[in-house]
Scaffold this active site. Structure first.
Site, PDB file in Angstrom:
ATOM      1  N   GLU A  75       0.847  -1.202   0.000  1.00  0.00           N
ATOM      2  CA  GLU A  75       0.000   0.000   0.000  1.00  0.00           C
ATOM      3  C   GLU A  75       0.880   1.249   0.000  1.00  0.00           C
ATOM      4  O   GLU A  75       1.895   1.299   0.705  1.00  0.00           O
ATOM      5  CB  GLU A  75      -0.907   0.041   1.237  1.00  0.00           C
ATOM      6  CG  GLU A  75      -1.810   1.289   1.220  1.00  0.00           C
ATOM      7  CD  GLU A  75      -2.629   1.478   2.493  1.00  0.00           C
ATOM      8  OE1 GLU A  75      -3.710   0.871   2.592  1.00  0.00           O
ATOM      9  OE2 GLU A  75      -2.172   2.229   3.389  1.00  0.00           O
ATOM     10  N   LYS A  78     -20.591  -7.561   0.556  1.00  0.00           N
ATOM     11  CA  LYS A  78     -19.516  -7.246  -0.397  1.00  0.00           C
ATOM     12  C   LYS A  78     -19.345  -8.393  -1.393  1.00  0.00           C
ATOM     13  O   LYS A  78     -19.176  -8.168  -2.588  1.00  0.00           O
ATOM     14  CB  LYS A  78     -18.207  -6.975   0.352  1.00  0.00           C
ATOM     15  CG  LYS A  78     -18.323  -5.811   1.325  1.00  0.00           C
ATOM     16  CD  LYS A  78     -17.017  -5.414   1.996  1.00  0.00           C
ATOM     17  CE  LYS A  78     -17.313  -4.376   3.081  1.00  0.00           C
ATOM     18  NZ  LYS A  78     -16.171  -3.678   3.617  1.00  0.00           N
ATOM     19  N   ALA A 107      -6.830   9.150   2.949  1.00  0.00           N
ATOM     20  CA  ALA A 107      -6.840   8.422   4.220  1.00  0.00           C
ATOM     21  C   ALA A 107      -6.471   9.377   5.351  1.00  0.00           C
ATOM     22  O   ALA A 107      -5.630  10.257   5.186  1.00  0.00           O
ATOM     23  CB  ALA A 107      -5.878   7.249   4.175  1.00  0.00           C
ATOM     24  N   ASP A 166     -13.177   6.737   6.298  1.00  0.00           N
ATOM     25  CA  ASP A 166     -13.178   7.128   7.709  1.00  0.00           C
ATOM     26  C   ASP A 166     -14.098   8.322   7.878  1.00  0.00           C
ATOM     27  O   ASP A 166     -14.120   9.221   7.038  1.00  0.00           O
ATOM     28  CB  ASP A 166     -11.762   7.554   8.132  1.00  0.00           C
ATOM     29  CG  ASP A 166     -10.812   6.375   8.221  1.00  0.00           C
ATOM     30  OD1 ASP A 166     -11.244   5.314   8.690  1.00  0.00           O
ATOM     31  OD2 ASP A 166      -9.644   6.535   7.818  1.00  0.00           O
ATOM     32  N   TYR A 195     -11.919  -6.685   8.548  1.00  0.00           N
ATOM     33  CA  TYR A 195     -11.335  -6.316   9.853  1.00  0.00           C
ATOM     34  C   TYR A 195     -11.188  -7.557  10.734  1.00  0.00           C
ATOM     35  O   TYR A 195     -12.179  -8.013  11.317  1.00  0.00           O
ATOM     36  CB  TYR A 195     -12.235  -5.262  10.536  1.00  0.00           C
ATOM     37  CG  TYR A 195     -12.391  -4.051   9.650  1.00  0.00           C
ATOM     38  CD1 TYR A 195     -11.556  -2.953   9.793  1.00  0.00           C
ATOM     39  CD2 TYR A 195     -13.326  -4.042   8.607  1.00  0.00           C
ATOM     40  CE1 TYR A 195     -11.649  -1.868   8.938  1.00  0.00           C
ATOM     41  CE2 TYR A 195     -13.421  -2.967   7.740  1.00  0.00           C
ATOM     42  CZ  TYR A 195     -12.581  -1.885   7.912  1.00  0.00           C
ATOM     43  OH  TYR A 195     -12.663  -0.820   7.049  1.00  0.00           O
ATOM     44  N   ALA A 224     -19.976   0.495   2.036  1.00  0.00           N
ATOM     45  CA  ALA A 224     -19.116   0.178   0.893  1.00  0.00           C
ATOM     46  C   ALA A 224     -19.867  -0.682  -0.123  1.00  0.00           C
ATOM     47  O   ALA A 224     -19.679  -0.536  -1.333  1.00  0.00           O
ATOM     48  CB  ALA A 224     -17.869  -0.542   1.393  1.00  0.00           C
TER      49      ALA A 224
END
Ligand code: FAD
Length: 288
Positions: free
Chosen positions: A18, A166, A52, A111, A146, A125
Site C-alpha cells: 500500500e 460485499k 486516508a 473514515d 477487519y 461500501a
C-alpha cells in the site's frame, strides 16, 4: 497485465504493497522515486489510498495509479470512498481511472471525519460496489475487512456477516485492516469461511519501526497488541536503531507465518518507505 482476480487464481500467495499520495504536489517526484524502488520488490499490485486520515488535496490517487500503471507497469488498486462522494462524482472518478487504464478499485466507505460529508447515495461500501457493478462493468472491485471487527460493528460475528454484502455485490477480493496478532487473523478467516465468505483475503501487516508510529497506528486501526509486540516496544523505544531492526523482524516473522499458514495474499503497509519495504521483502522473498 493480469487483473487482481486473475492473480489470486494463479498465485499461491499474492504480494502487494500500500502507498499513499503525498499531501504536497512538490513531493510527487520523491514519491515516484520511492515507487520505482518498490518495483524491484516485484509487488503483484500496489494499492493507492484515497484521502486516508481525512486529508484532501495534493497529489491525487488517480495520478499515482496512473504513474504505477503507465510508467512502471505495476498493477494499481485505486481506493475509492463513499464519504464525500455521490453517484455523479463517482462516475467522474471512475472515468478518470478508466482513462488512465486503471481497472481495479478498492471500494470503501471511508473514515468519518468532520471535514468529510456523508454520501447521499452510498451508506456502506457495498452500496458503492453495487453502483460500480451496475455502471462500470469493466471495473473490478475489492473490499476491506477487519480481523478484530470494525469499530462500529456490534460484534466480530456481525461484522463478518456484513462481508456477505460485499461478496454478493461482486467484490473479487478482501484486504484486511492491519493487525499484529496472527491468531486474530486466523480466527477471523475461520469465521469468515464458516459464514460463507469464499473470496481471497490479503492479510495486511505494517512494520512498526519508529515509536512515533505506535500511538497513531494503534488509534487508527484499533489493532490489539500481543505481548511479544509490547515487549519489543518497551525494550527498544529509546533506541531508534534497535527499534527499527526489531520492527522489521517482527513484520517478517508475522508475514512468514502468514505465508506458510496459507494466506491467499499478504499486503504490506509500507508507509511510503522504500527502505522498510525492501528490508521486509528480503526477509520473505524466498517464500513468495
Ligand atoms: P463498510 O463496509 O461500509 O462497513 C462499515 C460498518 O458498517 C461496519 O461496521 C460494517 O459491519 C457495517 N456494514 C457494512 N455493510 C453493511 C450493510 N450492508 N448493512 C449494515 N451494516 C453494514 N479510509 C480512507 O479514508 N481512505 C482509504 O484509502 C482507506 N483505505 C483502507 C484500506 C483498507 C484495507 C482498510 C481495511 C481500511 C481503509 N480505510 C480507508 C478505512 C475505512 O474507510 C474505514 O475503516 C471505514 O470506517 C469503513 O470502511 P468499509 O469500507 O469497511 O465500510
Amino acid at each position: 497485465m493480469s487483473t487482481i482476480a486473475q492473480l489470486f487464481r494463479e498465485k499461491p500467495c499474492v504480494f502487494s504493497i500500500e502507498c499513499f499520495p503525498p499531501k504536497q504536489t512538490t513531493k510527487f517526484a520523491a514519491m515516484q522515486e520511492t515507487l520505482r524502488r518498490m518495483k524491484d520488490l516485484h509487488p503483484d499490485f500496489v494499492s493507492v489510498t484515497y484521502g486516508a486520515g481525512g486529508s484532501a488535496g495534493g497529489v491525487s490517487s488517480v495520478q499515482v495509479a496512473n504513474f504505477l500503471k503507465n510508467s512502471l507497469d505495476i498493477l494499481p488498486l485505486a481506493h475509492t470512498l463513499c464519504m464525500g462522494s455521490d453517484r455523479h462524482k463517482m462516475a467522474i472518478q471512475l472515468d478518470d481511472l478508466r482513462a488512465a487504464g486503471v481497472r481495479n478499485v478498492l471500494a470503501l466507505r471511508g473514515d468519518r471525519t468532520p471535514l468529510r460529508p456523508e454520501s447521499p447515495d452510498f451508506h456502506h461500501a457495498s452500496d458503492l460496489m453495487d453502483f460500480i457493478r451496475d455502471t462500470a462493468p469493466d471495473m473490478e472491485f475489492s473490499g476491506a475487512c477487519y480481523p478484530e471487527g470494525h469499530p462500529e460493528a456490534d460484534s466480530l460475528a456481525a461484522d463478518v456477516a456484513n462481508l456477505l454484502h460485499k461478496q454478493q455485490a461482486g467484490a473479487v477480493h478482501l484486504v484486511t485492516q492491519l493487525f499484529f496478532d496472527n491468531g486474530k487473523f486466523y480466527r477471523f478467516l475461520n469465521m469468515a469461511r464458516k459464514a460463507g465468505i469464499t473470496l481471497p483475503v490479503s492479510a495486511g501487516v505494517m512494520p512498526i519501526v519508529r515509536s512515533s508510529q505506535i500511538e497513531r497506528t494503534v488509534k487508527l486501526s484499533s489493532a490489539s497488541l500481543p505481548s511479544d509486540f509490547t515487549r519489543m516496544i518497551a525494550r527498544w523505544q529509546d533506541d531508534p536503531a534497535s527499534l527499527y531492526q526489531a520492527g522489521i523482524e517482527y513484520a517478517v516473522h508475522q508475514l512468514r507465518d502468514l505465508i506458510e499458514g496459507g494466506a491467499d495474499g499478504v499486503h504490506l503497509y509500507a508507509m511510503n518507505d522504500a527502505n522498510v519495504a525492501a528490508a521486509v521483502y528480503e526477509g520473505i522473498r524466498d517464500l513468495l
